[in-house]
Design an enzyme around this catalytic site. Structure first.
Site, short mmCIF file in Angstrom:
data_model
loop_
_atom_site.label_atom_id
_atom_site.label_comp_id
_atom_site.label_asym_id
_atom_site.label_seq_id
_atom_site.Cartn_x
_atom_site.Cartn_y
_atom_site.Cartn_z
N TYR A 194 46.89 -53.93 50.71
CA TYR A 194 45.66 -54.65 51.27
C TYR A 194 46.03 -56.09 51.81
O TYR A 194 45.94 -56.68 52.70
CB TYR A 194 44.47 -54.57 50.42
N1 LIG Z 1 33.66 -57.64 50.81
C1 LIG Z 1 34.46 -58.26 50.17
O1 LIG Z 1 34.52 -58.65 49.14
C2 LIG Z 1 35.69 -58.88 51.04
C3 LIG Z 1 36.54 -59.94 50.67
C4 LIG Z 1 37.63 -60.42 51.44
C5 LIG Z 1 37.63 -59.82 52.69
N2 LIG Z 1 36.67 -58.87 53.12
C6 LIG Z 1 36.97 -58.24 54.65
O2 LIG Z 1 35.81 -58.65 55.37
C7 LIG Z 1 35.80 -57.54 56.44
C8 LIG Z 1 34.35 -56.90 56.29
O3 LIG Z 1 34.42 -56.20 55.12
P1 LIG Z 1 32.77 -55.77 54.48
O4 LIG Z 1 32.86 -56.02 52.89
O5 LIG Z 1 31.77 -56.07 55.20
O6 LIG Z 1 33.06 -54.09 54.59
P2 LIG Z 1 32.31 -52.97 54.94
O7 LIG Z 1 30.74 -53.17 54.38
O8 LIG Z 1 33.07 -51.69 54.33
O9 LIG Z 1 32.39 -52.75 56.61
C9 LIG Z 1 33.70 -52.38 56.93
C10 LIG Z 1 33.39 -52.39 58.53
O10 LIG Z 1 34.40 -52.16 59.27
C11 LIG Z 1 34.50 -51.28 60.27
N3 LIG Z 1 35.49 -50.29 60.60
C12 LIG Z 1 36.38 -49.61 59.36
N4 LIG Z 1 37.28 -49.11 59.99
C13 LIG Z 1 37.01 -49.09 61.32
C14 LIG Z 1 38.08 -48.86 62.60
N5 LIG Z 1 39.20 -48.32 62.26
N6 LIG Z 1 37.57 -49.23 63.70
C15 LIG Z 1 36.33 -50.12 63.82
N7 LIG Z 1 35.69 -50.39 62.84
C16 LIG Z 1 36.21 -50.05 61.59
C17 LIG Z 1 33.37 -50.35 59.78
O11 LIG Z 1 32.58 -49.48 60.69
P3 LIG Z 1 31.76 -48.10 60.50
O12 LIG Z 1 31.02 -48.23 58.95
O13 LIG Z 1 30.96 -48.15 61.55
O14 LIG Z 1 32.87 -47.30 60.28
C18 LIG Z 1 32.44 -51.36 59.08
O15 LIG Z 1 31.38 -52.04 59.96
C19 LIG Z 1 36.95 -56.35 56.20
O16 LIG Z 1 38.08 -56.91 56.95
C20 LIG Z 1 37.30 -56.71 54.88
O17 LIG Z 1 38.77 -56.63 54.62
C21 LIG Z 1 35.72 -58.27 52.39
#
Ligand SMILES: NC(=O)c1ccc[n+]([C@@H]2O[C@H](COP(=O)([O-])OP(=O)(O)OC[C@H]3O[C@@H](n4cnc5c(N)ncnc54)[C@H](OP(=O)(O)O)[C@@H]3O)[C@@H](O)[C@H]2O)c1
Length: 245
Positions: free
Chosen positions: A154
């Site tokens: 990751y």
């Molecule tokens: N939460 C944390 O602690 C955290 C920390 C650091 C970085 N991040 C980063 O922040 C970003 C958002 O994370 P989040 O926590 O909001 O995650 P999340 O709630 O799991 O949302 C992930 C999103 O990515 C979309 N997605 C996944 N695979 C995809 C694909 N192949 N094509 C298009 N869309 C896709 C999903 O769409 P669908 O649901 O419609 O499939 C969903 O809208 C990510 O890049 C993650 O790595 C998160």
């Protein structure tokens, strides 16, 4: 108001935790927003409907971020609806954790396809289509600094995302478009919470001096700054993590 006077944003991963908060925040700031989804169309449509109900402008657009044709169509739909695009936020991403020694390479490939190729595809389209005065904002993670065990594949994918920012910013010389990356710490969304014990969540939440998890709104605030007022911040990675790293 002419449609070309409205600032418009496309938020990939708008059906997820951080993307939803970004869409809501940018809509509150006056942007027309395209709320992007991959599998969860209903969630993206609900986000767009809630914004519209509040008097804002929003549509839902779908597509796998790693699929250039699908994302070209998503950009075209958003541009047709709003007259152009000024801000692209790349919040789509997945996280699969495993020690490197036991990693399933099919999982690694799937994650890298979404996080690296997906961000690249969206950056490529954004580089050709964002209007002057615009901003491209990618999403990394604070694990590129904290280097916690089991985050290897990751963190590698997000290090690749960070690697794109300053290069794309330089390639867009003369276009008045900024490119920045936001690197959140642990943020209370399904991506972070699923599969973790209360104890582990508490442990990770206490790693920053604010002694709490980030909220999606914390991250949206940083994105909103980079999307609008922060014209002199360009090619940077901003760690939004309460002082964790
Ligand atoms: N939460 C944390 O602690 C955290 C920390 C650091 C970085 N991040 C980063 O922040 C970003 C958002 O994370 P989040 O926590 O909001 O995650 P999340 O709630 O799991 O949302 C992930 C999103 O990515 C979309 N997605 C996944 N695979 C995809 C694909 N192949 N094509 C298009 N869309 C896709 C999903 O769409 P669908 O649901 O419609 O499939 C969903 O809208 C990510 O890049 C993650 O790595 C998160």
């Amino acid at each position: 108001m002419n449609t070309s006077d409205i600032r418009a944003a496309l938020i990939t991963g708008g059906s997820g935790g951080i993307g939803k908060a970004v869409a809501e925040r940018l809509a509150a700031d006056g942007y027309a927003v395209a709320v992007h989804y991959s599998g969860n169309k209903d969630k993206a449509e609900a986000v767009a409907a809630a914004i519209t109900d509040e008097g804002g402008r929003a549509i839902a657009v779908g597509g796998d971020v790693a699929d250039e044709a699908a994302m070209t169509a998503a950009f075209t739909t958003a541009e047709s609806a709003f007259g152009g695009l000024d801000v692209i936020v790349n919040a789509a991403g997945i996280m699969i954790l495993s020690p490197i020694a036991t990693a399933d390479l099919a999982d690694v490939d799937r994650m890298h396809r979404t996080n690296i190729r997906g961000t690249f595809v969206v950056c490529k389209l954004a580089a050709n289509r964002v209007r002057p005065g615009g901003a491209i904002i990618n999403v990394s993670t604070s694990v590129t600094r904290t280097k916690l065990p089991s985050y290897g594949a990751y963190a590698a994918s997000k290090a690749a995302v960070e690697g794109l920012g300053l290069i794309l910013a330089r390639e867009l010389r003369g276009r008045d478009i900024t490119v920045n990356t936001v690197a959140p710490g642990p943020t209370a969304t399904p991506l972070f919470l699923e599969g973790k014990s209360e104890e582990l969540i508490d442990q990770l939440a206490s790693m920053n001096p604010m002694e709490r998890l980030g909220t999606p709104e914390d991250i949206a605030e940083t994105v909103a700054f980079l999307a609008g007022p922060a014209r002199w911040v360009n090619g940077q990675t901003i760690f939004a993590n309460g002082g964790m790293a």
